[in-house]
Motif scaffolding. Structure first.
Motif, mmCIF file in Angstrom:
data_model
loop_
_atom_site.group_PDB
_atom_site.id
_atom_site.type_symbol
_atom_site.label_atom_id
_atom_site.label_comp_id
_atom_site.label_asym_id
_atom_site.label_seq_id
_atom_site.Cartn_x
_atom_site.Cartn_y
_atom_site.Cartn_z
ATOM 1 N N ASP A 180 -23.133 2.411 -29.134
ATOM 2 C CA ASP A 180 -23.582 1.034 -29.237
ATOM 3 C C ASP A 180 -22.941 0.256 -28.088
ATOM 4 N N GLU A 181 -23.744 -0.468 -27.338
ATOM 5 C CA GLU A 181 -23.239 -1.160 -26.154
ATOM 6 C C GLU A 181 -22.150 -2.173 -26.475
ATOM 7 N N LEU A 182 -22.260 -2.827 -27.604
ATOM 8 C CA LEU A 182 -21.320 -3.873 -27.971
ATOM 9 C C LEU A 182 -20.038 -3.320 -28.593
ATOM 10 N N THR A 183 -20.179 -2.455 -29.599
ATOM 11 C CA THR A 183 -19.013 -1.978 -30.356
ATOM 12 C C THR A 183 -18.380 -0.719 -29.782
ATOM 13 N N LYS A 184 -19.136 0.020 -28.983
ATOM 14 C CA LYS A 184 -18.735 1.328 -28.451
ATOM 15 C C LYS A 184 -18.649 2.393 -29.542
ATOM 16 N N ASP A 185 -19.211 2.110 -30.725
ATOM 17 C CA ASP A 185 -19.299 3.101 -31.793
ATOM 18 C C ASP A 185 -20.394 4.099 -31.443
ATOM 19 N N CYS A 186 -20.257 5.322 -31.917
ATOM 20 C CA CYS A 186 -21.340 6.288 -31.787
ATOM 21 C C CYS A 186 -22.575 5.665 -32.418
ATOM 22 N N GLU A 187 -23.710 5.791 -31.759
ATOM 23 C CA GLU A 187 -24.901 5.140 -32.297
ATOM 24 C C GLU A 187 -25.392 5.767 -33.604
ATOM 25 N N PHE A 188 -24.872 6.909 -33.973
ATOM 26 C CA PHE A 188 -25.249 7.529 -35.242
ATOM 27 C C PHE A 188 -24.313 7.129 -36.381
#
Length: 140
Positions: free
Chosen positions: A68-76
């Motif tokens: 995720d561009e904002l959170t840097k979390d894996c998008e899954f």
């Protein structure tokens, strides 16, 4: 001097499902093979080409899942956990038994500052750790 590493007596680990290993704040890489992308595509009901194009990127000579561009979390990563858990990449399946965490007691305990499951729960034997570390198919 022993021929065994410092963790010869085994290490404790229990996933607490805190999701810290899947989330930011810093950018990282979730390395994925084409075979793993194919399994993800099958799970998502999408074509391999679509998953490769929309859920991965080339990075440092390999392929990484997008974040995720904002959170840097894996998008899954979702509120319910990993949406591809049953087909998650090897990198995810072998945490925390990575080379960088197994270098020394200090690196293991440094990882424990971010992962509350390290040093608690079931004891993984030296043999189990080595099998996981060598990517021989045993998953955590």
């Amino acid at each position: 001097m022993s021929n065994y590493p410092w963790y010869a007596a085994g290490l404790h680990f229990e996933c607490m499902q805190c999701r810290n290993c899947c989330s930011g704040p810093g950018e990282g890489y979730v390395w994925v093979s084409e075979a793993e992308l194919a399994k993800i595509a099958e799970k998502l009901g999408k074509s391999f080409e679509e998953v490769k194009k929309t859920h991965s990127r080339k990075a440092q000579g390999g392929i990484s899942l997008l974040e995720d561009e904002l959170t840097k979390d894996c998008e899954f990563l979702t509120n319910n956990g990993c949406s591809i858990y049953s087909v998650r990449p090897l990198q995810c399946r072998t945490w925390p038994f990575w080379e960088c965490n197994l270098e020394s007691p200090e690196t293991w305990n440094l990882a424990a500052k971010r992962c509350p499951g390290i040093n608690r729960g079931r004891l993984y034997t030296f043999e189990e750790i080595e099998s996981i570390r060598k990517n021989e198919g045993i998953a955590v």
